[in-house]
Design a protein around this motif. Structure first.
Motif, PDB file in Angstrom:
ATOM      1  N   LEU A   1      40.650  50.560  38.404  1.00 43.72           N
ATOM      2  CA  LEU A   1      40.978  49.845  39.637  1.00 43.72           C
ATOM      3  C   LEU A   1      39.905  48.823  39.987  1.00 43.72           C
ATOM      4  O   LEU A   1      40.203  47.752  40.525  1.00 43.72           O
ATOM      5  CB  LEU A   1      41.176  50.829  40.789  1.00 43.72           C
ATOM      6  CG  LEU A   1      42.455  51.664  40.731  1.00 43.72           C
ATOM      7  CD1 LEU A   1      42.399  52.777  41.758  1.00 43.72           C
ATOM      8  CD2 LEU A   1      43.675  50.783  40.927  1.00 43.72           C
ATOM      9  N   LYS A   2      38.658  49.123  39.674  1.00 47.92           N
ATOM     10  CA  LYS A   2      37.573  48.176  39.940  1.00 47.92           C
ATOM     11  C   LYS A   2      37.729  46.917  39.077  1.00 47.92           C
ATOM     12  O   LYS A   2      37.398  45.816  39.510  1.00 47.92           O
ATOM     13  CB  LYS A   2      36.222  48.845  39.670  1.00 47.92           C
ATOM     14  CG  LYS A   2      35.051  48.026  40.109  1.00 47.92           C
ATOM     15  CD  LYS A   2      33.764  48.804  39.956  1.00 47.92           C
ATOM     16  CE  LYS A   2      32.586  47.968  40.435  1.00 47.92           C
ATOM     17  NZ  LYS A   2      31.324  48.667  40.239  1.00 47.92           N
ATOM     18  N   LEU A   3      38.269  47.067  37.866  1.00 49.94           N
ATOM     19  CA  LEU A   3      38.473  45.920  36.976  1.00 49.94           C
ATOM     20  C   LEU A   3      39.506  44.928  37.513  1.00 49.94           C
ATOM     21  O   LEU A   3      39.502  43.769  37.128  1.00 49.94           O
ATOM     22  CB  LEU A   3      38.894  46.395  35.585  1.00 49.94           C
ATOM     23  CG  LEU A   3      37.814  47.095  34.777  1.00 49.94           C
ATOM     24  CD1 LEU A   3      38.405  47.662  33.498  1.00 49.94           C
ATOM     25  CD2 LEU A   3      36.650  46.164  34.486  1.00 49.94           C
ATOM     26  N   VAL A   4      40.378  45.407  38.407  1.00 53.90           N
ATOM     27  CA  VAL A   4      41.379  44.507  38.993  1.00 53.90           C
ATOM     28  C   VAL A   4      40.686  43.345  39.688  1.00 53.90           C
ATOM     29  O   VAL A   4      41.136  42.203  39.621  1.00 53.90           O
ATOM     30  CB  VAL A   4      42.303  45.269  39.971  1.00 53.90           C
ATOM     31  CG1 VAL A   4      43.214  44.309  40.731  1.00 53.90           C
ATOM     32  CG2 VAL A   4      43.120  46.306  39.223  1.00 53.90           C
ATOM     33  N   ARG A   5      39.552  43.610  40.331  1.00 48.43           N
ATOM     34  CA  ARG A   5      38.809  42.560  41.041  1.00 48.43           C
ATOM     35  C   ARG A   5      38.325  41.484  40.061  1.00 48.43           C
ATOM     36  O   ARG A   5      38.290  40.309  40.373  1.00 48.43           O
ATOM     37  CB  ARG A   5      37.632  43.188  41.787  1.00 48.43           C
ATOM     38  CG  ARG A   5      36.764  42.229  42.544  1.00 48.43           C
ATOM     39  CD  ARG A   5      37.445  41.573  43.695  1.00 48.43           C
ATOM     40  NE  ARG A   5      37.647  42.462  44.812  1.00 48.43           N
ATOM     41  CZ  ARG A   5      37.977  42.036  46.013  1.00 48.43           C
ATOM     42  NH1 ARG A   5      38.114  40.762  46.261  1.00 48.43           N
ATOM     43  NH2 ARG A   5      38.174  42.894  46.974  1.00 48.43           N
ATOM     44  N   ASP A   6      37.958  41.890  38.841  1.00 50.17           N
ATOM     45  CA  ASP A   6      37.439  40.942  37.854  1.00 50.17           C
ATOM     46  C   ASP A   6      38.530  40.253  37.041  1.00 50.17           C
ATOM     47  O   ASP A   6      38.398  39.083  36.694  1.00 50.17           O
ATOM     48  CB  ASP A   6      36.486  41.653  36.882  1.00 50.17           C
ATOM     49  CG  ASP A   6      35.251  42.185  37.577  1.00 50.17           C
ATOM     50  OD1 ASP A   6      34.791  41.560  38.551  1.00 50.17           O
ATOM     51  OD2 ASP A   6      34.750  43.242  37.148  1.00 50.17           O
ATOM     52  N   TYR A   7      39.589  40.981  36.727  1.00 48.90           N
ATOM     53  CA  TYR A   7      40.570  40.459  35.784  1.00 48.90           C
ATOM     54  C   TYR A   7      41.991  40.388  36.315  1.00 48.90           C
ATOM     55  O   TYR A   7      42.861  39.822  35.655  1.00 48.90           O
ATOM     56  CB  TYR A   7      40.576  41.322  34.508  1.00 48.90           C
ATOM     57  CG  TYR A   7      39.218  41.368  33.842  1.00 48.90           C
ATOM     58  CD1 TYR A   7      38.741  40.267  33.141  1.00 48.90           C
ATOM     59  CD2 TYR A   7      38.404  42.485  33.935  1.00 48.90           C
ATOM     60  CE1 TYR A   7      37.495  40.294  32.542  1.00 48.90           C
ATOM     61  CE2 TYR A   7      37.161  42.524  33.336  1.00 48.90           C
ATOM     62  CZ  TYR A   7      36.712  41.432  32.638  1.00 48.90           C
ATOM     63  OH  TYR A   7      35.470  41.464  32.051  1.00 48.90           O
ATOM     64  N   GLY A   8      42.257  40.964  37.472  1.00 47.42           N
ATOM     65  CA  GLY A   8      43.623  41.015  37.990  1.00 47.42           C
ATOM     66  C   GLY A   8      43.985  39.807  38.839  1.00 47.42           C
ATOM     67  O   GLY A   8      43.152  38.944  39.132  1.00 47.42           O
ATOM     68  N   ASP A   9      45.217  39.747  39.213  1.00 40.19           N
ATOM     69  CA  ASP A   9      45.704  38.694  40.101  1.00 40.19           C
ATOM     70  C   ASP A   9      45.119  38.898  41.494  1.00 40.19           C
ATOM     71  O   ASP A   9      44.956  40.028  41.957  1.00 40.19           O
ATOM     72  CB  ASP A   9      47.231  38.732  40.203  1.00 40.19           C
ATOM     73  CG  ASP A   9      47.908  38.372  38.892  1.00 40.19           C
ATOM     74  OD1 ASP A   9      47.310  37.624  38.096  1.00 40.19           O
ATOM     75  OD2 ASP A   9      49.040  38.840  38.682  1.00 40.19           O
TER      76      ASP A   9
END
Length: 52
Positions: free
Chosen positions: A26-34
């Motif tokens: 879920l933390k990766l969403v900030r870096d790679y998500g929309d």
């Protein structure tokens, strides 16, 4: 990410390691998500006890 059209609540058993992996993902969403997914991911991390 998939578009959520309805929500439900589920009770599941997770090991601490599994929960940690979910928090990290879920933390990766900030870096790679929309950008539209940032706040929902942060909210879920908070609910899981991970902070924003």
């Amino acid at each position: 990410m998939a578009k959520i059209t309805a929500t439900s609540t589920y009770a599941v058993e997770l090991t601490g390691r599994e929960l940690d992996l979910i928090r990290r993902a879920l933390k990766l969403v900030r870096d790679y998500g929309d950008r539209d997914d940032w706040d929902p991911a942060d909210d879920l991390r908070t609910e899981l006890g991970a902070g924003a």
